[in-house]
Design an enzyme around this catalytic site. Structure first.
Site, PDB file in Angstrom:
ATOM      1  N   CYS A 134       0.830  -1.187   0.000  1.00  0.00           N
ATOM      2  CA  CYS A 134       0.000   0.000   0.000  1.00  0.00           C
ATOM      3  C   CYS A 134       0.873   1.248   0.000  1.00  0.00           C
ATOM      4  O   CYS A 134       2.089   1.186  -0.097  1.00  0.00           O
ATOM      5  CB  CYS A 134      -0.902   0.005   1.237  1.00  0.00           C
ATOM      6  SG  CYS A 134      -1.898  -1.496   1.408  1.00  0.00           S
TER       7      CYS A 134
ATOM      8  N   ARG B  90      -4.887   1.531  -0.610  1.00  0.00           N
ATOM      9  CA  ARG B  90      -4.880   0.085  -0.427  1.00  0.00           C
ATOM     10  C   ARG B  90      -4.687  -0.681  -1.720  1.00  0.00           C
ATOM     11  O   ARG B  90      -5.383  -0.449  -2.704  1.00  0.00           O
ATOM     12  CB  ARG B  90      -6.206  -0.358   0.214  1.00  0.00           C
ATOM     13  CG  ARG B  90      -6.220  -1.840   0.563  1.00  0.00           C
ATOM     14  CD  ARG B  90      -7.573  -2.303   1.043  1.00  0.00           C
ATOM     15  NE  ARG B  90      -7.505  -3.646   1.588  1.00  0.00           N
ATOM     16  CZ  ARG B  90      -8.546  -4.443   1.768  1.00  0.00           C
ATOM     17  NH1 ARG B  90      -9.765  -4.013   1.459  1.00  0.00           N
ATOM     18  NH2 ARG B  90      -8.392  -5.654   2.267  1.00  0.00           N
ATOM     19  N   LEU B  91      -3.733  -1.607  -1.694  1.00  0.00           N
ATOM     20  CA  LEU B  91      -3.623  -2.666  -2.680  1.00  0.00           C
ATOM     21  C   LEU B  91      -4.004  -3.942  -1.938  1.00  0.00           C
ATOM     22  O   LEU B  91      -3.254  -4.437  -1.092  1.00  0.00           O
ATOM     23  CB  LEU B  91      -2.203  -2.761  -3.241  1.00  0.00           C
ATOM     24  CG  LEU B  91      -1.955  -3.878  -4.257  1.00  0.00           C
ATOM     25  CD1 LEU B  91      -2.827  -3.700  -5.490  1.00  0.00           C
ATOM     26  CD2 LEU B  91      -0.481  -3.943  -4.656  1.00  0.00           C
ATOM     27  N   ALA B  92      -5.177  -4.473  -2.214  1.00  0.00           N
ATOM     28  CA  ALA B  92      -5.733  -5.585  -1.434  1.00  0.00           C
ATOM     29  C   ALA B  92      -5.031  -6.890  -1.799  1.00  0.00           C
ATOM     30  O   ALA B  92      -5.092  -7.337  -2.943  1.00  0.00           O
ATOM     31  CB  ALA B  92      -7.234  -5.689  -1.675  1.00  0.00           C
ATOM     32  N   ILE B  93      -4.374  -7.501  -0.803  1.00  0.00           N
ATOM     33  CA  ILE B  93      -3.647  -8.756  -0.989  1.00  0.00           C
ATOM     34  C   ILE B  93      -4.153  -9.825  -0.009  1.00  0.00           C
ATOM     35  O   ILE B  93      -4.406 -10.960  -0.387  1.00  0.00           O
ATOM     36  CB  ILE B  93      -2.132  -8.555  -0.775  1.00  0.00           C
ATOM     37  CG1 ILE B  93      -1.583  -7.477  -1.719  1.00  0.00           C
ATOM     38  CG2 ILE B  93      -1.383  -9.870  -0.944  1.00  0.00           C
ATOM     39  CD1 ILE B  93      -1.566  -7.851  -3.166  1.00  0.00           C
TER      40      ILE B  93
ATOM     41  N   ASN C 202       1.935  -0.376   5.413  1.00  0.00           N
ATOM     42  CA  ASN C 202       2.329  -0.756   4.060  1.00  0.00           C
ATOM     43  C   ASN C 202       3.196  -1.996   4.151  1.00  0.00           C
ATOM     44  O   ASN C 202       4.200  -1.998   4.866  1.00  0.00           O
ATOM     45  CB  ASN C 202       3.109   0.385   3.392  1.00  0.00           C
ATOM     46  CG  ASN C 202       3.787  -0.043   2.097  1.00  0.00           C
ATOM     47  OD1 ASN C 202       3.281  -0.886   1.378  1.00  0.00           O
ATOM     48  ND2 ASN C 202       4.932   0.547   1.812  1.00  0.00           N
ATOM     49  N   GLY C 203       2.824  -3.058   3.418  1.00  0.00           N
ATOM     50  CA  GLY C 203       3.659  -4.245   3.394  1.00  0.00           C
ATOM     51  C   GLY C 203       2.895  -5.508   3.699  1.00  0.00           C
ATOM     52  O   GLY C 203       1.677  -5.584   3.536  1.00  0.00           O
TER      53      GLY C 203
ATOM     54  N   ASP D  96      -3.486  -9.189   8.036  1.00  0.00           N
ATOM     55  CA  ASP D  96      -2.254  -9.092   8.818  1.00  0.00           C
ATOM     56  C   ASP D  96      -2.149  -7.739   9.504  1.00  0.00           C
ATOM     57  O   ASP D  96      -1.420  -7.587  10.487  1.00  0.00           O
ATOM     58  CB  ASP D  96      -1.023  -9.370   7.952  1.00  0.00           C
ATOM     59  CG  ASP D  96      -0.942  -8.507   6.705  1.00  0.00           C
ATOM     60  OD1 ASP D  96      -1.960  -7.926   6.305  1.00  0.00           O
ATOM     61  OD2 ASP D  96       0.155  -8.415   6.111  1.00  0.00           O
TER      62      ASP D  96
ATOM     63  N   GLY E 285      14.185 -12.994  -6.991  1.00  0.00           N
ATOM     64  CA  GLY E 285      15.419 -13.477  -6.372  1.00  0.00           C
ATOM     65  C   GLY E 285      16.342 -12.419  -5.825  1.00  0.00           C
ATOM     66  O   GLY E 285      17.479 -12.732  -5.447  1.00  0.00           O
TER      67      GLY E 285
END
Length: 637
Positions: free
Chosen positions: A2, A49-52, A75-76, A100, A371
């Site tokens: 976010c 918000r980026l909904a994850i 955020n995270g 979370d 990676g």
């Protein structure tokens, strides 16, 4: 993933300023926004918000805990949130969501600031305690997520991005151009290693730091909550057991980072690191499920790794998506690329990364494993053999040195410093610089900068040996947590967020770092192997063609050919611009010569010409865009 923003002041905050701070970060969170004022309007928290995790409205932020005392903008991701939630439930905590975010709130209620030690994740957050009238903030151990802040006379403001804080009229747009050049000359020490930033009024939390704001006084207190302490008992661990333990840790890190309520895929370059992540991820999903991988290609170039990426695609049966970044598209994208990156970038590699994340967006994959972080922690660059040799010397392993040094020179001819240096390199810069300017010669970036400034840049502080570690581990520790990787993580954050994608990095798990940096150096680079520990742990998992690739191939477009294909004209416009000609920093005469020499066939100058291209493009597309925009006062009235 976010975007966060907040203002704490000594009087009522202007809500419009907070709205603008989140609006300019809308790309970080296209799935919703939230804004709240507390403490008689003196504390303002905003969120994009980026909904994850938990896609319902119960996951919206700013979020209050069940008691209404605590509120957070975050955020995270906390990857081990399920385990922590179960522990908290056993202690009597109640949860209204499956997010979370709520786990952070309840963990803070139970354990206070020490809750940070329990989190495995990437995060930056601000948590307001309405009873103590304090705002507690923190940034993850690796610094994957940004936490920027500005201290004014009567306020403190914070956000995920520079452009958000710079929406405030009380925050100066003044920047440190010397620091900017230092970042291009020496990326490891220039822009991300310190609390200070390019912007004179903006600071940042460093990896593993916490910050507390007293709302009544606006006093800020900053401290570290985490660091690595070597574990002497691990030096006695057998290499066989170390390999088993490392594979367990890496596999568990991938497992945790697969948790998502939206599609998860992977970046796949064809290198050892991303290939290992893909293979481990496939062991954790339903065999009938489709797993999408995204690769950047540069056909006809030595940088093209499709030969190796195809090995993974064919062996694993993943759904492959390929993008081919071009100079034409780069020139078209340059204004937005600079706006979203916020600072100059070190090479065209970052644009290739941008294209991969855009490809993921086009194909509906929101979360990507990558990676990044392996090279700096596990000894992935051949120059680390210098520190490896020092570590063996220090530990008295003379016979091993006698055996391995010739083999290192044979496999990696440039890894160890040559015994003799050329006369040219022995001459001081004060002599070489005027000769290069007068003759229009040389390829050193310092020749393109006025002599006095170049002399300052040339005095780069060498890494200071951390006596807790052997010479190799000390360098890996510094490069992972204070120097090179922090810059690469900024690139990854900005490029992924520009396309509303979340990138997760299994190698950036603090448990892996704590384990690896206590092992004997031979476990990491012995037997003339970069990333020996990873190679051995992936036996039977990776195709041997990839597991035993000894050359390190960067993810890099053919930058010299890009200048030949149209970028040179863009660089020419910059170098012959009156502002550049009259600059107190740039040595314009030398750059004009560089243009001519590039046209005459000196293609390696394409790498040097990148510096003025990036710096001046940043001023044009980031700074001047901000200068044209309306800015907002922190306070009402």
């Amino acid at each position: 993933m976010c975007g966060i923003a907040g203002i704490i002041g000594n009087r009522t905050i202007n809500a419009d300023a907070l709205y603008q701070m989140t609006a300019v970060q809308s790309h970080r969170g296209p799935d919703g926004d939230g804004h709240r004022l507390f403490a008689d309007g003196k504390v303002a928290l905003g969120h994009r918000r980026l909904a994850i995790i938990d896609l319902s409205e119960k996951g919206l932020q700013p979020m209050e805990d069940t008691s209404g005392r605590f509120v957070i903008t975050f955020n995270g991701e906390i990857y081990n949130y399920l385990e922590i939630r179960e522990e908290l439930r056993s202690l009597g905590h109640y949860f209204e969501s499956n997010s979370d975010t709520e786990v952070i709130l309840e963990a803070y209620k139970e354990w206070g600031e020490s809750c940070l030690n329990r989190f495995n994740g990437m995060f930056a957050f601000a948590l307001f305690d309405q009873n103590s009238n304090t705002v507690f903030c923190a940034r993850d151990r690796y610094g994957e997520k940004p936490f920027l802040f500005a201290e004014g006379k009567d306020f403190v403001a914070f956000a995920s991005e520079y452009k958000a804080i710079l929406q405030l009229s009380e925050v100066s747009l003044e920047y440190d151009e010397f620091r900017l050049l230092r970042g291009l000359h020496n990326p490891g020490t220039g822009l991300d290693a310190d609390r200070d930033t390019v912007f004179c009024s903006i600071s940042q939390l460093r990896p593993g730091e916490k910050l507390t704001i007293d709302v009544s006084t606006l006093k800020i207190t900053i401290g570290r909550y985490w660091d690595i302490e070597p574990a002497p008992e691990l030096e006695k661990l057998s290499e066989k057991d170390a390999i088993i333990r490392f594979r367990e840790l890496l596999s568990d890190s991938v497992r945790l980072r697969m948790r998502s309520d939206v599609p998860v895929g992977s970046c796949l370059s064809g290198g050892l690191d991303s290939s290992a992540i893909v293979c481990l991820a496939l062991n954790l999903i339903n065999k009938s499920a489709k797993y999408h991988c995204f690769t950047g290609r540069f056909p006809g170039s030595a940088s093209d790794e499709w030969e190796y990426a195809k090995e993974i695609v064919n062996q694993c049966g993943v759904v492959s998506h390929v993008t081919e970044p071009t100079v034409k598209r780069f020139i078209e994208d340059l204004p937005e690329f600079m706006w979203y990156n916020e600072l100059p970038v070190g090479s065209s590699s970052q644009y290739a990364q941008w294209c991969v994340f855009r490809l993921a967006k086009e194909n509906g994959v929101t979360v990507l494993l990558d990676g990044q972080g392996s090279d700096e922690l596990l000894g992935g660059y051949e120059q680390y053999f210098r520190q490896y040799v020092l570590a063996l010397q220090e530990s008295g392993q003379g016979q091993l040195l006698k055996d391995e040094v010739p083999k290192i020179r044979a496999r990696y001819p440039l890894a160890l410093s040559p015994p003799l240096r050329s006369v040219r390199d022995k001459l001081p810069l004060a002599l070489r610089h005027p000769i290069a300017t007068r003759l229009g010669a040389g390829t050193n970036l310092l020749f393109g900068i006025r002599r006095q400034v170049a002399s300052r840049l040339n005095k780069v502080n060498a890494p200071i040996r951390d006596k807790r570690f052997n010479p190799l581990a000390s360098t890996l520790y510094q490069d992972s947590f204070g120097r090179f990787l922090t810059t690469l993580l900024r690139y990854g954050d900005r490029n992924s967020m520009a396309h509303s994608r979340e990138v997760r990095l299994p190698f950036c798990d603090h448990r892996i770092a704590e384990f690896v940096l206590s092992l004997p150096p031979t476990y990491l680079m012995g037997g003339v192997q970069t990333k020996r520990l990873l190679r051995n742990s992936m036996r039977g998992v990776l195709p041997e063609k990839i597991r035993q690739r000894w050359n390190k191939q960067g993810f890099l477009p053919p930058q010299d050919r890009w200048f030949q294909g149209g970028l040179l004209e863009t660089a020419k416009d910059i170098i012959y611009d009156a502002e550049f000609q009259n600059s107190e920093l740039w040595n314009a005469k030398w750059w004009q010569s560089a243009l001519r020499r590039f046209r005459n066939g000196n293609s390696q100058l394409g790498w040097v010409l990148w510096a003025p291209l990036m710096t001046e493009s940043w001023k044009k597309y980031f700074i001047r865009r901000l200068q044209r925009q309306e800015r907002f006062s922190v306070f009402q009235g």
